[in-house]
Design a protein around this motif. Sequence first.
Motif, mmCIF file in Angstrom:
data_model
loop_
_atom_site.group_PDB
_atom_site.id
_atom_site.type_symbol
_atom_site.label_atom_id
_atom_site.label_comp_id
_atom_site.label_asym_id
_atom_site.label_seq_id
_atom_site.Cartn_x
_atom_site.Cartn_y
_atom_site.Cartn_z
ATOM 1 N N ILE A 133 0.865 -1.177 0.000
ATOM 2 C CA ILE A 133 0.000 0.000 0.000
ATOM 3 C C ILE A 133 0.899 1.224 0.000
ATOM 4 C CG2 ILE A 133 -1.725 1.316 1.268
ATOM 5 C CD1 ILE A 133 -2.583 -1.371 2.547
ATOM 6 N N ALA A 134 0.597 2.158 -0.902
ATOM 7 C CA ALA A 134 1.341 3.416 -0.963
ATOM 8 C C ALA A 134 0.411 4.561 -0.604
ATOM 9 C CB ALA A 134 1.912 3.628 -2.363
ATOM 10 N N VAL A 135 0.887 5.464 0.213
ATOM 11 C CA VAL A 135 0.183 6.708 0.506
ATOM 12 C C VAL A 135 1.143 7.822 0.118
ATOM 13 C CG1 VAL A 135 -1.418 5.913 2.271
ATOM 14 C CG2 VAL A 135 0.867 6.511 2.942
ATOM 15 N N GLU A 136 0.667 8.702 -0.778
ATOM 16 C CA GLU A 136 1.561 9.747 -1.268
ATOM 17 C C GLU A 136 0.781 10.973 -1.684
ATOM 18 O OE1 GLU A 136 3.680 8.010 -4.544
ATOM 19 O OE2 GLU A 136 1.859 7.194 -5.389
ATOM 20 N N CYS A 137 1.423 12.107 -1.549
ATOM 21 C CA CYS A 137 0.844 13.364 -1.965
ATOM 22 C C CYS A 137 0.697 13.361 -3.482
ATOM 23 C CB CYS A 137 1.748 14.509 -1.519
ATOM 24 S SG CYS A 137 1.142 16.130 -2.026
ATOM 25 N N ALA A 138 -0.367 13.980 -3.972
ATOM 26 C CA ALA A 138 -0.597 14.059 -5.417
ATOM 27 C C ALA A 138 0.420 14.972 -6.103
ATOM 28 C CB ALA A 138 -2.015 14.541 -5.689
ATOM 29 N N THR A 139 1.105 15.811 -5.342
ATOM 30 C CA THR A 139 2.136 16.681 -5.895
ATOM 31 C C THR A 139 3.412 15.881 -6.103
ATOM 32 O OG1 THR A 139 1.194 18.578 -4.730
ATOM 33 C CG2 THR A 139 3.473 18.791 -5.502
ATOM 34 N N LYS A 140 3.963 15.983 -7.292
ATOM 35 C CA LYS A 140 5.188 15.239 -7.624
ATOM 36 C C LYS A 140 6.328 15.596 -6.665
ATOM 37 C CE LYS A 140 8.130 14.048 -11.360
ATOM 38 N NZ LYS A 140 9.146 14.248 -12.138
ATOM 39 N N ASP A 141 7.030 14.566 -6.211
ATOM 40 C CA ASP A 141 8.203 14.710 -5.334
ATOM 41 C C ASP A 141 7.900 15.369 -3.983
ATOM 42 O OD1 ASP A 141 9.837 13.500 -7.247
ATOM 43 O OD2 ASP A 141 10.210 15.410 -8.236
ATOM 44 N N CYS A 142 6.677 15.178 -3.485
ATOM 45 C CA CYS A 142 6.337 15.678 -2.158
ATOM 46 C C CYS A 142 6.474 14.510 -1.181
ATOM 47 C CB CYS A 142 4.932 16.285 -2.175
ATOM 48 S SG CYS A 142 4.618 17.441 -0.823
ATOM 49 N N ILE A 143 5.604 14.395 -0.189
ATOM 50 C CA ILE A 143 5.736 13.333 0.814
ATOM 51 C C ILE A 143 5.098 12.031 0.336
ATOM 52 C CG2 ILE A 143 5.889 14.938 2.730
ATOM 53 C CD1 ILE A 143 2.979 14.308 3.421
ATOM 54 N N TYR A 144 5.636 10.928 0.810
ATOM 55 C CA TYR A 144 5.108 9.611 0.460
ATOM 56 C C TYR A 144 5.537 8.592 1.505
ATOM 57 C CZ TYR A 144 9.845 8.731 -1.140
ATOM 58 O OH TYR A 144 11.208 8.596 -1.194
ATOM 59 N N GLY A 145 4.824 7.485 1.533
ATOM 60 C CA GLY A 145 5.148 6.389 2.446
ATOM 61 C C GLY A 145 4.296 5.190 2.100
ATOM 62 N N GLY A 146 4.337 4.194 2.930
ATOM 63 C CA GLY A 146 3.518 3.013 2.686
ATOM 64 C C GLY A 146 4.050 1.805 3.439
ATOM 65 N N ILE A 147 3.434 0.671 3.112
ATOM 66 C CA ILE A 147 3.862 -0.593 3.706
ATOM 67 C C ILE A 147 3.995 -1.633 2.619
ATOM 68 C CG2 ILE A 147 2.875 -0.146 5.988
ATOM 69 C CD1 ILE A 147 0.452 -1.811 5.185
ATOM 70 N N ARG A 148 4.878 -2.563 2.821
ATOM 71 C CA ARG A 148 5.078 -3.667 1.867
ATOM 72 C C ARG A 148 4.608 -4.951 2.523
ATOM 73 N NH1 ARG A 148 10.725 -3.897 -1.013
ATOM 74 N NH2 ARG A 148 9.519 -5.425 -2.176
ATOM 75 N N GLY A 149 3.862 -5.727 1.748
ATOM 76 C CA GLY A 149 3.399 -7.030 2.220
ATOM 77 C C GLY A 149 4.374 -8.110 1.831
#
Length: 58
Positions: A41-57
Motif C-alpha cells: 500500500i502506498a500513501v503519497e501526496c498528489a504533488t510530484k516529489d512531495c511526501i510519500y510512504g507506505g507498507i510492503r506485504g
Amino acid sequence: MVMMNDIERKALNEKLNNPQKDVRCPRCGNIINYDKRGNSIAVECATKDCIYGGIRGI
C-alpha cells in the motif's frame, strides 16, 4: 531528499489507516492518495516529489 516532520508522518498514517478519508498534505495542501499495489500500500501526496510512504506485504 527532505526529511519528514511529525505532522507530515501523522498525515500519511491517517490516510493509511483511513483510506476513504480526505487527508490533505501538510506541506503543500494537495490531497494524499491511497494506492493498493499488489501486497503493498502506498500513501503519497498528489504533488510530484512531495511526501510519500507506505507498507510492503509479503
